[in-house]
Design a protein around this motif. Structure first.
Motif, PDB file in Angstrom:
ATOM      1  N   VAL A 398      11.173  -2.435  -2.641  1.00  0.00           N
ATOM      2  CA  VAL A 398      11.322  -1.573  -1.466  1.00  0.00           C
ATOM      3  C   VAL A 398      10.488  -2.112  -0.309  1.00  0.00           C
ATOM      4  N   LEU A 399       9.233  -2.465  -0.592  1.00  0.00           N
ATOM      5  CA  LEU A 399       8.339  -2.958   0.460  1.00  0.00           C
ATOM      6  C   LEU A 399       8.755  -4.349   0.926  1.00  0.00           C
ATOM      7  N   SER A 400       9.226  -5.184   0.021  1.00  0.00           N
ATOM      8  CA  SER A 400       9.671  -6.526   0.409  1.00  0.00           C
ATOM      9  C   SER A 400      10.861  -6.454   1.363  1.00  0.00           C
ATOM     10  N   VAL A 401      11.820  -5.584   1.060  1.00  0.00           N
ATOM     11  CA  VAL A 401      12.987  -5.437   1.928  1.00  0.00           C
ATOM     12  C   VAL A 401      12.575  -4.821   3.262  1.00  0.00           C
ATOM     13  N   ALA A 471      -2.545  -8.564   3.830  1.00  0.00           N
ATOM     14  CA  ALA A 471      -1.139  -8.418   3.427  1.00  0.00           C
ATOM     15  C   ALA A 471      -1.043  -7.738   2.072  1.00  0.00           C
ATOM     16  N   LEU A 472      -0.024  -6.924   1.907  1.00  0.00           N
ATOM     17  CA  LEU A 472       0.185  -6.261   0.626  1.00  0.00           C
ATOM     18  C   LEU A 472       0.525  -7.310  -0.436  1.00  0.00           C
ATOM     19  N   PRO A 473      -0.118  -7.250  -1.585  1.00  0.00           N
ATOM     20  CA  PRO A 473       0.121  -8.248  -2.645  1.00  0.00           C
ATOM     21  C   PRO A 473       1.389  -7.927  -3.418  1.00  0.00           C
ATOM     22  N   LEU A 474       2.540  -8.195  -2.804  1.00  0.00           N
ATOM     23  CA  LEU A 474       3.814  -7.878  -3.439  1.00  0.00           C
ATOM     24  C   LEU A 474       4.113  -8.806  -4.608  1.00  0.00           C
TER      25      LEU A 474
END
Length: 731
Positions: A398-401, A471-474
């Motif tokens: 969800v966060l990557s998109v 940055a969020l560690p996706l």
């Protein structure tokens, strides 16, 4: 013995496991005589930039002296390795950064030395007659001319400064409890782990397979490592797809559970072969449609079949079907193939309807579907399908998109950067058509709502402002192992007058030459200058000298005066000139130090190290991070963790500067989702958000998010730092 796992706890949590209760007797002294040893331990830690918290110092002081000494020995070894102080960092120029000659003067001196030496004079003269002299043939070039002890003798002592790094260590629980908690955190991670963390999970799973387990193991790679331990322990395997079994087979052969590289499958014992085939049989029997997944890794299944001999086990006929599909003897159309057929037939709505049954695949195809849609009805159908299945998609997807859609607002003609899971990067022009602004805004709003719904309700949120641009560690693949390392795309402040890069490597089997360089670029990404073995001095600083072999380990340094840098970007890089790759050498790492102008000190001083990361990537040129000058003249670091393919040999900063500049432009101009995004989503009714000033202690439990753990947070507080930042990503 589990004691060998203690460094894992320290590296992941900066906590020192302690006995649950004081030992009643000690062969070296009565209970409580650990106070002196604890203070000595604290003083020793300070020399490498670490310190005991007040609570930890107090708890160590009541332990027997022998216990404290044992803890101190293990801890000091671990933190010295964390910061890169476990090896000797010699420099070619003995009094670096002072008295570094110009490149031309240095090469001429090496040539004159060769002519003065009777053993090399004839060969050097012969080379000179040809018009080309090989630097490596000069006896004083590229090889240390002094010992490490001699370097220390001529270097000044480091003057302590208030800005020196100080990493505080905190008390932990009993080692068994700490290991269990770490296992649960890694196994249950909602994002893929990096290479080092995967190794740690494998080690932890070996002793924790029979103990408490996480509620779910959402990352398939983690599940493979846990299954490896469960198989050894005789526990039930956690598999629900045929690919789960393939990953487990790779783990058993020490291959890549990511399936990104081929695995040489080993012959397994009969009990292991039976377990794998039984698992395959149960998966296919429960859902024959899952045979469609076999085609994705057809060749790997063929090789595995040669080791498992499924024909010898007729009791598991469904397992045999897997290998029949791999050999092409049975048809099992893949899900992706069915989607492609519908799109090829211009049946977009049919493809969307099919993708609803695979929410993750639908999300990953959103951009393409929106660009393929020809009518508003089709675009609305794509957006509606995404909104409908969003609750079934993992939080990291969800966060990557969401991040992807945000960056699709840019105009056409921009650069498109690709980075695979091994850090290999390349760039090309972005020739895709734009995504409609209406659909983009609609989907971004829906994804934010979905993320907000999943985030925990927090009454009191305490945030360190320095963490907001992290940055969020996706994916753990986007962060190298080490100290002070942040996820790819993160921004962090750089405070200090002198910036010093360092690289260390030790070859394993053959002569290996790493070259540390720094490329200075202007605001338009054109080249301004560089520092390397071909340019030892510039206005900005000095290079410590070229080392061309490292049988006992070697280091190179670059010293930069930030106030003198003429460009807008500083790009440190490590080029492999000859020999083994980053994944072949015995050890290699990169880092940087920050110092005040008058601190002096040795070329390497652990107290001034701000970051040290392992160099383990697929490529011949490493780009760990870039330094950017802000509008106010200050500097910030942006983390890259990238590798370029480069050439098989003779990689140099002069040859790759255009490629680096183009890649850098694509990275710098891309906006990452950061901690700030999640903090904004968590801010709402019932949530009090306070920015941490570094001093004020809250009067009750809080959720703290920051780069470092404060020393005196109230009991019951939840603490999130870069070590467990992945915990912020909702499941």
């Amino acid at each position: 013995m589990i004691d060998r796992l203690e460094p894992l706890v320290l590296r992941h949590t900066f906590r020192i496991p302690l006995p649950t209760a004081p030992v009643s007797e000690s062969p070296t002294g009565p209970l409580g005589e650990g106070a002196v040893a604890a203070r000595q331990f604290d003083a020793a830690l300070l020399t490498v930039g670490f310190k005991l918290s007040a609570d930890l110092l107090e708890r160590l002081s009541v332990l027997p002296e022998e216990t404290v000494v044992r803890i101190a020995g293990r801890t000091l070894r671990t933190v010295r390795e964390l910061v890169g102080d476990h090896v000797r960092h010699n420099a070619y120029f003995i009094d670096f950064p002072k008295n570094v000659p110009s490149t031309e003067d240095f090469w001429m001196e090496c040539l004159l030395d060769a002519l003065r030496d009777e053993k090399t004079r004839a060969g050097t003269l012969a080379e000179m007659w040809t018009g080309v002299v090989n630097l490596l043939s000069l006896p004083t070039y590229g090889r240390y001319q002094h010992t490490y002890a001699e370097l220390l003798a001529v270097q000044d002592e480091l003057i302590a400064a208030a800005g020196d790094r100080l990493t505080v260590l905190h008390p932990g629980g009993h080692l068994v409890d700490e290991l269990t908690a770490l296992y649960l955190a890694l196994a249950g991670s909602t994002t893929p782990l990096g290479e080092e963390h995967q190794r740690d999970l494998r080690a932890l799973a070996e002793r924790c397979a029979d103990g408490p387990q996480p509620e779910a193991i959402p990352v398939r790679e983690n599940r493979a490592l846990v299954n490896q331990a469960r198989l050894k322990a005789g526990s039930e395997l956690l598999v629900d797809t045929v690919t789960d079994v393939l990953r487990l087979a790779c783990a058993l052969s020490d291959g890549e559970v990511s399936l990104l590289a081929p695995t040489r499958f080993r012959s397994q014992s009969r009990p292991v072969r039976r377990a794998l085939l039984a698992a395959l049989d149960s998966v296919v029997a429960a859902s024959p449609a899952k045979l469609a997944d076999v085609a994705v890794h057809r060749e790997a299944w063929k090789r595995l079949g040669e080791r498992l001999h499924p024909h010898e086990y007729p009791r598991w006929p469904h397992a045999a079907e897997v290998f029949a599909v791999a050999r092409g003897e049975r048809k099992a159309p893949s899900f992706d193939g069915r989607v492609e057929e519908l799109l090829a037939a211009d049946d977009l709505l049919g493809a969307v309807a099919l993708l609803r049954s695979a929410p993750g695949k639908l999300f990953r195809a959103l951009d393409r579907l929106l660009r393929t849609a020809r009518t508003q009805e089709e675009r609305d159908a794509v957006a509606a399908a995404a909104e409908q299945v969003a609750p079934e998609v993992s939080g990291r997807v969800v966060l990557s998109v969401r991040e992807h859609l945000h960056n699709r607002a840019r105009e056409t003609g921009q650069l498109r950067v690709f980075v695979n899971r091994r850090g290999r990067a390349w760039v090309t022009d972005d020739e895709r058509s734009v995504v409609g602004p209406v659909e983009r805004a609609r989907l971004i709003a829906a994804l934010d709502d979905e993320t907000r719904r999943r985030l925990p309700v927090v009454e009191r949120l305490l945030v360190d402002p320095e963490v907001l641009d992290v940055a969020l560690p996706l994916s753990g693949k986007a962060t190298a192992a080490g100290l002070g390392v942040l996820p790819r795309g993160s921004l962090s402040a750089v405070e200090g007058e002198l910036l010093r890069f360092f690289v260390y490597w030790k070859e394993a089997k053959r002569r290996t030459d790493f070259d540390l360089s720094a490329l200075m670029l202007n605001a338009d990404y054109s080249t301004n200058a560089w520092l390397s073995y071909t340019s030892l001095t510039e206005v900005e600083g000095e290079h410590s000298g070229d080392i061309v072999e490292a049988p006992d380990g070697a280091s190179e340094f670059i010293n930069l005066r930030l106030g003198s840098v003429r460009g807008a970007f500083v790009v440190p890089q490590v080029n492999i000139f000859a020999g083994e790759g980053f994944e072949e050498v015995e050890e290699s790492f990169f880092g940087f130090m920050l110092r005040e102008g008058e601190q002096r000190g040795r070329p390497f001083e652990p107290r001034t190290v701000r970051m040290k990361s392992e160099l383990r990537g697929a490529g011949r040129v490493a780009l760990p991070l870039v330094f950017l000058r802000g509008d106010d003249g200050g500097w910030r670091a942006k983390w890259l963790h990238l590798y370029l393919k480069g050439s098989p040999s003779a990689n140099r900063v002069e040859e790759n500067r255009v490629t680096v500049a183009t890649l850098l432009r694509g990275i710098v101009e891309r906006e990452q989702l950061t901690v700030r995004h999640l903090v904004e989503l968590m801010t709402g009714e019932g949530t009090t958000v306070t920015l941490w000033d570094g001093e004020t202690v809250p009067d009750g439990p809080v959720t703290y998010i920051g780069l470092r753990r404060p020393d005196e947070l109230p009991e019951g507080s939840r603490i999130v730092t870069p070590e467990n930042l992945r915990d912020l990503i909702p499941a």
